[in-house]
Design an enzyme around this catalytic site. Structure first.
Site, PDB file in Angstrom:
ATOM      1  CB  CYS B  86      18.001 -34.591  32.800  1.00  0.00           C
ATOM      2  SG  CYS B  86      18.648 -33.836  31.300  1.00  0.00           S
ATOM      3  CG  HIS B 202      19.226 -31.004  35.887  1.00  0.00           C
ATOM      4  ND1 HIS B 202      19.809 -32.240  36.039  1.00  0.00           N
ATOM      5  CD2 HIS B 202      19.185 -30.784  34.555  1.00  0.00           C
ATOM      6  CE1 HIS B 202      20.124 -32.738  34.855  1.00  0.00           C
ATOM      7  NE2 HIS B 202      19.745 -31.871  33.934  1.00  0.00           N
ATOM      8  CD  GLU B 204      20.098 -32.698  39.633  1.00  0.00           C
ATOM      9  OE1 GLU B 204      18.863 -32.611  39.699  1.00  0.00           O
ATOM     10  OE2 GLU B 204      20.705 -32.948  38.561  1.00  0.00           O
TER      11      GLU B 204
END
Lengths: 83, 228
Positions: B86, B202, B204
């Site tokens: 990002c 993302h 994570e």
């Protein structure tokens, strides 16, 4: 020496802010308006009296950091008080 | 497996990435501040998401000139792996470690949703090793400037070299095809050597089923296995 740097998105790069303003102007009856672009201006001072040196520094900082040449064009304008 | 996560002023996914890496490897990654002039010897550097420097100037532009980025560039030049997520992707582009730019979403809105992504595996990369061409994974995105742009010549080179890693893809439940207007539906691109990856989604955030899925876990785990 003082400078102003005008930065605009390149032609062909989406400028949603310009487009939104253009649409708003058209909606308000300004029906001859087109090609609205929104940019930004950075003003700065270079501690130098030698114009060519100062201009060279400003050009370099534009290329290295202030402007992204993938999407933006720029022009460097010496400020009025130094003309 | 040694992972270094860099925190810039305004990074806000650095802790999430740390938790994900700890969950996968059992070991804490190194977290370093952007003012550092040295990066610990490591297998992977991660530039996390967030709003470094409040997105001043352009997203990622100021962070790309942080002291630590010199070492990130040296690490990449030595063939080291770098992952930008990002805002981290935006920083990699501004640092010229990847080509192109990320501009305002075409819909003018911050987009925060789960998206389907199609793997494009044309070159060898530790980030893609685990996947097959055209595999579909799901990850969340959350951004305002994720509209990938490159001029037609650069874009052709990127496509010819097979550097696109992920493209937005219509999922079976009809989730929208391209959330931000990215040219060629690009969601992630690689460097020529496949070792630097910038991605808008993302991973994570999808390391736990309770949080939506495990595709991010698989993505990060397989990458770390390849690099260790």
């Amino acid at each position: 020496m003082k400078f102003k740097i005008n930065i605009f998105l390149k032609k062909g790069v989406l400028d949603p802010e310009g487009k939104a303003i253009e649409n708003a102007l058209l909606n308000n009856g300004y029906n001859k308006v087109n090609d609205v672009r929104v940019g930004k201006t950075i003003s700065l001072n270079i501690k130098s009296d030698i114009k060519s040196d100062a201009l060279e520094q400003v050009t370099l900082m534009c290329k290295e950091m202030l402007v992204n040449n993938v999407i933006e064009d720029f022009e460097i304008v010496p400020s009025e008080e130094d003309k | 497996m040694r992972v270094t996560i860099i925190t810039f002023p305004g990074s806000n996914c650095d802790r999430d990435v740390s938790v994900a890496i700890k969950k996968i490897t059992g070991k804490n990654p190194s977290n370093i501040w952007h003012q550092e002039n040295e990066v610990p010897n490591c297998d992977l550097i991660i530039l996390p998401g967030g709003f470094s420097y409040g997105d001043y100037l352009r997203c990622g532009a100021v962070a790309a000139h942080s002291p630590v980025m010199k070492e990130v560039k040296n690490h990449a030049a030595r063939g080291g792996a770098v992952l930008g997520i990002c805002n981290g992707f935006q920083i990699l582009l501004e640092a010229k470690l990847l080509e192109g730019a990320l501009i305002r979403n075409s819909g003018l809105k911050f987009v925060c949703k789960r998206v389907a992504l199609k793997i494009n595996k044309q070159i060898n990369s530790p980030f893609l090793h685990h996947f097959k061409q055209n595999d579909i994974i799901h990850l969340p995105i959350a951004h305002n400037e994720g509209n990938y742009f490159a001029d037609s010549e650069t874009l052709k080179q990127i496509e010819d070299k097979g550097l696109v890693a992920l493209r937005y893809h219509t999922s079976s439940d009809g989730n929208s095809f391209n959330p931000n207007g990215s040219v060629n539906n690009i969601a992630a691109i690689l460097s020529d050597n496949g070792k630097v990856l910038g991605m808008m989604p993302h991973p994570e955030r999808y390391v736990d089923n309770e949080l939506g899925g495990l595709d991010g876990f698989e993505f990060l785990k397989s990458t770390l296995e390849q690099l260790s």
